[in-house]
Design an enzyme around this catalytic site. Sequence first.
Site, PDB file in Angstrom:
ATOM      1  N   HIS A 174      43.033 -13.061  37.984  1.00 37.50           N
ATOM      2  CA  HIS A 174      42.082 -11.976  37.705  1.00 37.50           C
ATOM      3  C   HIS A 174      42.813 -10.667  37.456  1.00 37.50           C
ATOM      4  O   HIS A 174      42.561  -9.976  36.451  1.00 37.50           O
ATOM      5  CB  HIS A 174      41.116 -11.827  38.883  1.00 37.50           C
ATOM      6  N   GLU A 175      43.716 -10.317  38.370  1.00 35.87           N
ATOM      7  CA  GLU A 175      44.381  -9.015  38.253  1.00 35.87           C
ATOM      8  C   GLU A 175      45.321  -8.967  37.051  1.00 35.87           C
ATOM      9  O   GLU A 175      45.396  -7.955  36.348  1.00 35.87           O
ATOM     10  CB  GLU A 175      45.125  -8.691  39.546  1.00 35.87           C
ATOM     11  N   HIS A 178      43.545  -8.242  33.850  1.00 35.54           N
ATOM     12  CA  HIS A 178      43.321  -6.825  33.567  1.00 35.54           C
ATOM     13  C   HIS A 178      44.444  -6.293  32.677  1.00 35.54           C
ATOM     14  O   HIS A 178      44.216  -5.430  31.818  1.00 35.54           O
ATOM     15  CB  HIS A 178      43.266  -6.015  34.860  1.00 35.54           C
ATOM     16  N   TYR A 189      36.694   1.600  31.596  1.00 31.07           N
ATOM     17  CA  TYR A 189      36.359   1.101  32.925  1.00 31.07           C
ATOM     18  C   TYR A 189      35.175   1.867  33.520  1.00 31.07           C
ATOM     19  O   TYR A 189      35.280   2.550  34.533  1.00 31.07           O
ATOM     20  CB  TYR A 189      37.591   1.206  33.833  1.00 31.07           C
ATOM     21  N   GLU A 198      35.756  -6.277  34.038  1.00 36.20           N
ATOM     22  CA  GLU A 198      35.810  -7.070  35.257  1.00 36.20           C
ATOM     23  C   GLU A 198      35.454  -8.529  34.990  1.00 36.20           C
ATOM     24  O   GLU A 198      36.075  -9.439  35.545  1.00 36.20           O
ATOM     25  CB  GLU A 198      34.862  -6.486  36.310  1.00 36.20           C
ATOM     26  N   ASP A 271      30.924   2.820  42.072  1.00 37.74           N
ATOM     27  CA  ASP A 271      31.793   1.769  41.528  1.00 37.74           C
ATOM     28  C   ASP A 271      31.880   1.862  40.005  1.00 37.74           C
ATOM     29  O   ASP A 271      31.701   0.877  39.288  1.00 37.74           O
ATOM     30  CB  ASP A 271      31.283   0.387  41.960  1.00 37.74           C
ATOM     31  N   HIS A 276      31.751  -3.907  39.228  1.00 36.36           N
ATOM     32  CA  HIS A 276      31.928  -5.161  39.966  1.00 36.36           C
ATOM     33  C   HIS A 276      30.600  -5.855  40.258  1.00 36.36           C
ATOM     34  O   HIS A 276      30.593  -6.996  40.721  1.00 36.36           O
ATOM     35  CB  HIS A 276      32.632  -4.904  41.300  1.00 36.36           C
TER      36      HIS A 276
END
Length: 356
Positions: A174-175, A178, A189, A198, A271, A276
Site C-alpha cells: 500500500h505505502e 503511493h 491528496y 488511497e 482527514d 481514508h
Amino acid sequence: MTTNGGFEPVFCTIVPPHVLDRLAQAEDPVLAGPARRTLQRDAYERTQRRLTTVVGASAAAPRAAAEPGKPHRTVYDARHGTDLPGSKVRGEGDEPGGDATVNRAYAGLGATFELFLKAYARDSIDGDGLPLDATVHYDRDYNNAFWNGEQMVFGDGDGEIFLDFTLPVDVIGHELAHGVTQYTANLTYFGQPGALNESVSDVFGSLVKQYTLGQTAEEADWLIGADLLAPRVTGKALRSMKEPGSAYDDDVLGKDPQPATMDDYVRTGRDNGGVHINSGIPNHAFYLAATALGGHAWERAGQVWYDVLTGGELAQDAMFADFAALTVQAARARYGEGEELRAVAKAWERVGVQTP
C-alpha cells in the site's frame, strides 16, 4: 517521472487520523498515550514533507544504481528514534539476520517490486529502477507506517491496539503504491482525488498480498492490514474492500466508517476531506470487477487500473466519475467489447458512480 507536470510528494499513513483521534480520547492512558504521540509525530512529518515540497529537498547522498529489472533494497533501523533513515542493517542480497521485522520489511519491498515488474513490466515504483529504502523500529509505540515521498517507515505498534506494521505485506505494498501514484498520476491528496489515491494504494497493496500468496480473487480475503490488530481489538483489519464498513467494530476504535456506495458518501473536512473513508467506494468497485472476472485479480482488473494510473489521461484532481470513465475506456482499449468491459462498467454502476 509523472504525467502531470512534476510530482508533489505527500505524507501518507496506513492508519487513518480518525482512528488515532478516537484512540487518543480513550480513558486508559496506555491506549491514549501512544495514539497522541503518533498523531504528534505524524503532524510533524506531514509538515516536514510540506516544507520539503515548498522549498525543495536538500541534496541527498548519491544512491547506488540498481541493475535493470532487479530490486535494490536497503533496510535501516531507527532504534526507536526518529532520525531518518537510521542505521543500515540489511542491503540487497544480504542474508537474513535475527531481526524478523527487518526481514519482513526486506521481503515486502521485494514482493512489491516483483508484482509491478512481473505483472506490469514496471521497474520499481518510478519505472526506472528506483532503490527502495525502508526504516523499521521507528519511534516508541509508534502506531503507524508511512511513505514520506522518499522511503517507507514502519512503527512497532503499541502492542495493545496495533502490532508490528511489517506484519501485513499489503501494508508495505500500500505505502509503496503511493510512490507509484506520486511518479505517475500524482493525484491530489484531498477529497475524491485523495480518496482515489488511497484506494489505488489499497488495490495494489491487496494485489501484492494476493500475488505473494498465489491467490485468486475468490480465495483472497480482500482485507487491508489483516494481521495488524492486537488480540484485544474486536475487528479483523483496518479496511475491507469486500465489505467496506465491516473491518472493525470495537469499544475503543469505534466502528469502521467506510461506505461501500455513493449513497453513503461521507462529507467531512477531516482527514483531508475523508480520503481514508470514502476510498471504500472505489475499493469496492475494484473488488466487484475483480471477482466478476475471476482468476488472478492482478491480471485483468489490476491491468485496467494500472493502465489508468499510468496512461497519462488521469488528471491530478480526478473525481470518482472521471476515474471510472477511464477504467471503462482502458478496459475497452485493452480487451475490446468483452467481459472485462462489462465487469468494470457494472462494478461502478453497483457502487453508484456513473460512467458513460
